[in-house]
Design a protein around this motif. Structure first.
Motif, mmCIF file in Angstrom:
data_model
loop_
_atom_site.group_PDB
_atom_site.id
_atom_site.type_symbol
_atom_site.label_atom_id
_atom_site.label_comp_id
_atom_site.label_asym_id
_atom_site.label_seq_id
_atom_site.Cartn_x
_atom_site.Cartn_y
_atom_site.Cartn_z
ATOM 1 N N THR A 36 -15.609 3.049 -1.964
ATOM 2 C CA THR A 36 -14.170 3.221 -2.182
ATOM 3 C C THR A 36 -13.876 4.118 -3.377
ATOM 4 O O THR A 36 -13.055 5.032 -3.298
ATOM 5 N N SER A 65 0.825 -1.210 0.000
ATOM 6 C CA SER A 65 0.000 0.000 0.000
ATOM 7 C C SER A 65 0.853 1.252 0.000
ATOM 8 O O SER A 65 0.519 2.242 -0.659
ATOM 9 N N ILE A 117 -19.358 -1.554 -0.785
ATOM 10 C CA ILE A 117 -17.959 -1.249 -0.443
ATOM 11 C C ILE A 117 -17.215 -0.729 -1.671
ATOM 12 O O ILE A 117 -16.431 0.228 -1.583
ATOM 13 N N LEU A 133 -12.230 7.942 -3.302
ATOM 14 C CA LEU A 133 -11.021 8.310 -4.039
ATOM 15 C C LEU A 133 -11.298 9.412 -5.058
ATOM 16 O O LEU A 133 -10.401 10.207 -5.366
ATOM 17 N N PHE A 148 -12.425 -4.309 -8.867
ATOM 18 C CA PHE A 148 -12.505 -4.500 -7.416
ATOM 19 C C PHE A 148 -12.869 -5.942 -7.068
ATOM 20 O O PHE A 148 -12.217 -6.574 -6.223
ATOM 21 N N SER A 191 -7.777 4.763 1.742
ATOM 22 C CA SER A 191 -8.908 4.078 1.097
ATOM 23 C C SER A 191 -8.788 2.569 1.258
ATOM 24 O O SER A 191 -9.788 1.863 1.421
ATOM 25 N N ARG A 192 -7.557 2.053 1.227
ATOM 26 C CA ARG A 192 -7.369 0.614 1.358
ATOM 27 C C ARG A 192 -7.594 0.154 2.799
ATOM 28 O O ARG A 192 -8.071 -0.956 3.052
ATOM 29 N N LEU A 226 -9.790 1.688 4.814
ATOM 30 C CA LEU A 226 -11.244 1.730 4.955
ATOM 31 C C LEU A 226 -11.891 0.524 4.272
ATOM 32 O O LEU A 226 -12.894 -0.008 4.766
ATOM 33 N N THR A 227 -11.334 0.086 3.149
ATOM 34 C CA THR A 227 -11.860 -1.107 2.473
ATOM 35 C C THR A 227 -11.766 -2.319 3.383
ATOM 36 O O THR A 227 -12.722 -3.099 3.509
ATOM 37 N N GLU A 283 -3.970 -5.403 -0.677
ATOM 38 C CA GLU A 283 -3.048 -4.372 -1.157
ATOM 39 C C GLU A 283 -1.989 -4.944 -2.087
ATOM 40 O O GLU A 283 -1.601 -4.314 -3.071
#
Length: 349
Positions: free
Chosen positions: A190, A53, A186, A194, A264, A207-208, A210-211, A229
């Motif tokens: 996301t 990440s 989700i 972003l 995604f 963002s990653r 929060l995902t 990630e």
């Protein structure tokens, strides 16, 4: 407002969701994994997640560098910006894994998590935990950390607060009304987050995080054991392309969600398959545990601890039966007994 009426649920999307959800259900077999190997899987995945990440955003630290840094995290002194970013990411990831049930995704909590993410980044002290005050745009970087171009323009500082209030309100409503599958919710959250890019810096990394938080809250309990990630880092060009294709239309009357949804969900599928492959390759499965034992371990994983009283309320099983189950789980190393007498509870090793 966020217009999800144009989401086309194709056969591919349905198949991807079904595949991921099948593994989500099968992950209950986690209760049969050797505890020490389970811990090793999580540690490897955490190192990969932090390394990947931060590298996506331009860091030059390898996974080995990250591992060495995490071994000395208590020092709280970091020589470079890359190390500062890794330290912050590691601490927020640990917080998410430990307390995801207790984190309500409000704007205040989002700001607090962003502040914690950049806690060691001296250069970011002036803005961490606050929405941006000047324009920013998303840049792409090559393997050497050089900027190679602008991916897309983001929301203006003037619009950011309103758009974030709208996004968080949309998330809350969708979770309550359940009109969309949780994975689609989700994914949309996301990509819109972003597109807004609400903070001056750290949006990609954040963002990653929060995902991961949203996936855990949606019941995808396996995510700490396989790095999403890392999947994204290995598909970085496709990641930026999907973002650009969807984000350019988000504020139009007919947003094109398909590029991002496809990317995604395929990334989640790859994350899942990597973990399934690791479990299969390492042959970690022990003799099958009884259904009641699996439910006990499920509860311990989801809540961080478990007691006999909680499982009685959950299953209706007799106290004597549960005492025997708990004793066997402790003897086999699946649980550790804590406290004593009426205050006895159990945790994972």
């Amino acid at each position: 407002m966020i217009n999800t009426g144009t989401i086309l649920v194709t056969q591919e999307i349905l198949a991807l969701i079904a595949d991921i959800d099948e593994f989500k259900g099968a992950w209950r077999a986690l209760g049969t994994l050797a505890p020490e190997r389970l811990s090793a899987l999580r540690r490897v995945a955490t190192i990969e997640s932090i390394g990947s990440s931060t590298r996506i955003e331009g860091s030059k630290l390898s996974d080995r560098d990250v591992e060495r840094l995490l071994a000395n995290l208590e020092i709280k002194s970091f020589a470079t910006r890359d190390e500062q970013e890794v330290a912050g990411y590691a601490e927020v990831m640990e917080l998410i894994f430990r307390a995801w049930e207790d984190i309500t995704l409000t704007e205040n909590h989002i700001k607090q998590l962003h502040r914690d993410l950049l806690a060691y980044s001296e250069k970011d002290a002036w803005h961490r935990g606050n929405y941006k005050t000047s324009s920013n745009s998303v840049a792409a970087f090559d393997e050497e950390g050089k900027q190679i171009g602008i991916v897309f323009e983001t929301a203006t500082p003037f619009d950011t607060s309103r758009l974030m209030t709208e996004l968080v309100g949309w998330l809350t409503a969708e979770r309550e009304q359940r009109r969309l599958h949780p994975l689609l919710v989700i994914a949309v959250f996301t990509v819109v987050f972003l597109e807004i890019h609400p903070f001056q810096d750290g949006n990609g990394r954040f963002s990653r995080i929060l995902t991961t938080l949203l996936l855990l809250q949606a019941g995808y309990a396996y995510v700490p054991y396989s790095s999403l990630e890392s999947v994204i880092e290995q598909s970085k060009e496709a990641y930026y392309l999907a973002l650009r294709q969807t984000q350019g239309s988000i504020r139009s009357n007919a947003p094109d969600w398909q590029p991002w949804l496809g990317f995604f969900l395929r990334a989640l599928q790859r994350q899942m398959k990597r973990l399934a492959g690791k479990v299969e390759r390492e042959k970690l499965v022990l003799p099958k545990l009884p259904e009641l034992s699996l439910r006990i371990l499920d509860h311990a994983r989801e809540h961080g601890r478990v007691s006999i009283g909680e499982i009685i309320a959950l299953t209706g099983a007799s106290r004597n039966t549960l005492k025997q189950q708990f004793r066997q789980l402790v003897e086999k190393g699946h649980l550790v007994r804590q406290g004593g007498g009426r205050t006895t509870w159990y945790t994972l090793p």
